[in-house]
Write an enzyme that holds these catalytic residues in place. Sequence first.
Site, short mmCIF file in Angstrom:
data_model
loop_
_atom_site.label_atom_id
_atom_site.label_comp_id
_atom_site.label_asym_id
_atom_site.label_seq_id
_atom_site.Cartn_x
_atom_site.Cartn_y
_atom_site.Cartn_z
N LYS A 31 27.88 24.27 45.92
CA LYS A 31 27.82 25.12 44.73
C LYS A 31 26.97 26.35 45.04
O LYS A 31 25.84 26.21 45.51
CB LYS A 31 27.21 24.36 43.55
CG LYS A 31 27.08 25.22 42.29
CD LYS A 31 26.68 24.39 41.08
CE LYS A 31 25.20 24.28 40.88
NZ LYS A 31 24.54 25.50 40.35
N ASP A 58 29.35 29.12 40.71
CA ASP A 58 28.80 28.81 39.38
C ASP A 58 28.18 30.07 38.77
O ASP A 58 26.97 30.25 38.81
CB ASP A 58 27.76 27.70 39.58
CG ASP A 58 27.06 27.28 38.30
OD1 ASP A 58 27.60 27.54 37.22
OD2 ASP A 58 25.98 26.66 38.40
N LYS A 60 29.15 31.19 35.51
CA LYS A 60 29.12 30.98 34.04
C LYS A 60 29.44 32.26 33.26
O LYS A 60 28.62 32.76 32.48
CB LYS A 60 27.76 30.46 33.60
CG LYS A 60 27.33 29.14 34.23
CD LYS A 60 26.04 28.63 33.63
CE LYS A 60 25.59 27.30 34.16
NZ LYS A 60 25.07 27.32 35.55
N ASP A 63 31.79 36.87 28.23
CA ASP A 63 31.87 38.27 27.80
C ASP A 63 33.14 38.41 26.97
O ASP A 63 33.79 37.39 26.67
CB ASP A 63 31.88 39.19 29.05
CG ASP A 63 31.30 40.57 28.75
OD1 ASP A 63 31.64 41.15 27.69
OD2 ASP A 63 30.51 41.09 29.57
N THR A 118 22.21 21.99 29.39
CA THR A 118 21.33 20.82 29.19
C THR A 118 19.92 21.26 28.77
O THR A 118 19.14 20.46 28.29
CB THR A 118 21.26 19.95 30.45
OG1 THR A 118 21.16 20.79 31.58
CG2 THR A 118 22.48 19.08 30.57
N ARG A 210 18.19 19.16 44.37
CA ARG A 210 16.96 18.73 45.05
C ARG A 210 16.98 17.35 45.70
O ARG A 210 16.37 17.19 46.76
CB ARG A 210 15.78 18.89 44.08
CG ARG A 210 15.41 20.37 43.89
CD ARG A 210 14.62 20.59 42.64
NE ARG A 210 15.44 20.36 41.44
CZ ARG A 210 14.98 20.46 40.20
NH1 ARG A 210 13.72 20.76 39.99
NH2 ARG A 210 15.78 20.25 39.17
O1 C5P Z 1 18.11 20.03 41.83
P1 C5P Z 1 19.06 19.48 40.80
O2 C5P Z 1 19.85 18.26 41.28
O3 C5P Z 1 18.40 19.25 39.46
O4 C5P Z 1 20.13 20.64 40.63
C1 C5P Z 1 21.18 20.60 39.68
C2 C5P Z 1 22.01 21.85 39.76
O5 C5P Z 1 22.94 21.84 38.68
C3 C5P Z 1 21.22 23.15 39.63
O6 C5P Z 1 21.91 24.14 40.40
C4 C5P Z 1 21.32 23.46 38.15
O7 C5P Z 1 21.20 24.83 37.88
C5 C5P Z 1 22.72 22.97 37.84
N1 C5P Z 1 22.97 22.65 36.43
C6 C5P Z 1 22.23 21.72 35.73
N2 C5P Z 1 22.51 21.47 34.40
C7 C5P Z 1 23.50 22.13 33.79
C8 C5P Z 1 24.27 23.07 34.49
C9 C5P Z 1 23.97 23.31 35.83
O8 C5P Z 1 21.33 21.09 36.28
N3 C5P Z 1 23.80 21.85 32.54
#
Ligand code: C5P
Length: 236
Positions: A31, A58, A60, A63, A118, A210
């Site tokens: 991503k 990604d 998003k 507009d 979220t 992460r």
């Molecule tokens: O590090 P982690 O596993 O928390 O990363 C989750 C990824 O998914 C990040 O790039 C975050 O921006 C993305 N994301 C998220 N929740 C959302 C939409 C995207 O955690 N609702």
Amino acid sequence: MKDVIIACDFSSKEATLEFLDKFTGRKPFVKIGMELFYAEGPEIVREIKKRGHKIFLDLKLHDIPNTVRKAMKVLSGLDVDMTNVHAAGTIEMMKAALEGLTRPDGTRPLLIAVTQLTSTSEERMRGELLINAGIGETIVKYASNAAEAGLDGVVCSPLEAGMVKEACGAGFLAVTPGIRFADAAADDQVRITTPLRAREIGSDFIVVGRPITAAADPVAAYNRCLEEFVYGKTDC
Ligand code: C5P
């Protein structure tokens, strides 16, 4: 069809490619988000694609329909595998996105919608956005709008994948971040679950940042995600 998408939340091309160089076997689906895309431009997409990875871009988009249609037309030329819009842009905007993304030969990347981020709580929805429906109801309604517009699925919490599928059909994709191993820290994520549980609830793609990018051995962490999520192994 199920796959693990690694969130490459790096701020430069160098850091991203150094990370991806570790994967000498299977090339992960990755991503690319706003940070990396705005820092490096479309070239980073071409470079990662050239290395054999599938890409979820990604960005998003949100507009007016005409602007989104034209922006999506540009993105369709980048040959990504998945991209997204905010469902809050309305059914008309999502339809325009789909039109713009569809190439003259009828092919196109998967298009999914963000329902409610979220980070948006029910309290903020009510107090700031004047949305009085519950968060679950809003997510299901936005997902149904995305399905009506012809999109392929939504981004949602893995815990919401079941209700989205119930409302929009089993074939409607649930792409779910918020994944943590059972024995790991949650960081700033709240509505989380494990790769194995996400599989059981019905996610089609998990987006993992992460737990893989910050792991001592990212390749081993990626393989653990694959084993739990794609192959359903319980003893990882
Ligand atoms: O590090 P982690 O596993 O928390 O990363 C989750 C990824 O998914 C990040 O790039 C975050 O921006 C993305 N994301 C998220 N929740 C959302 C939409 C995207 O955690 N609702």
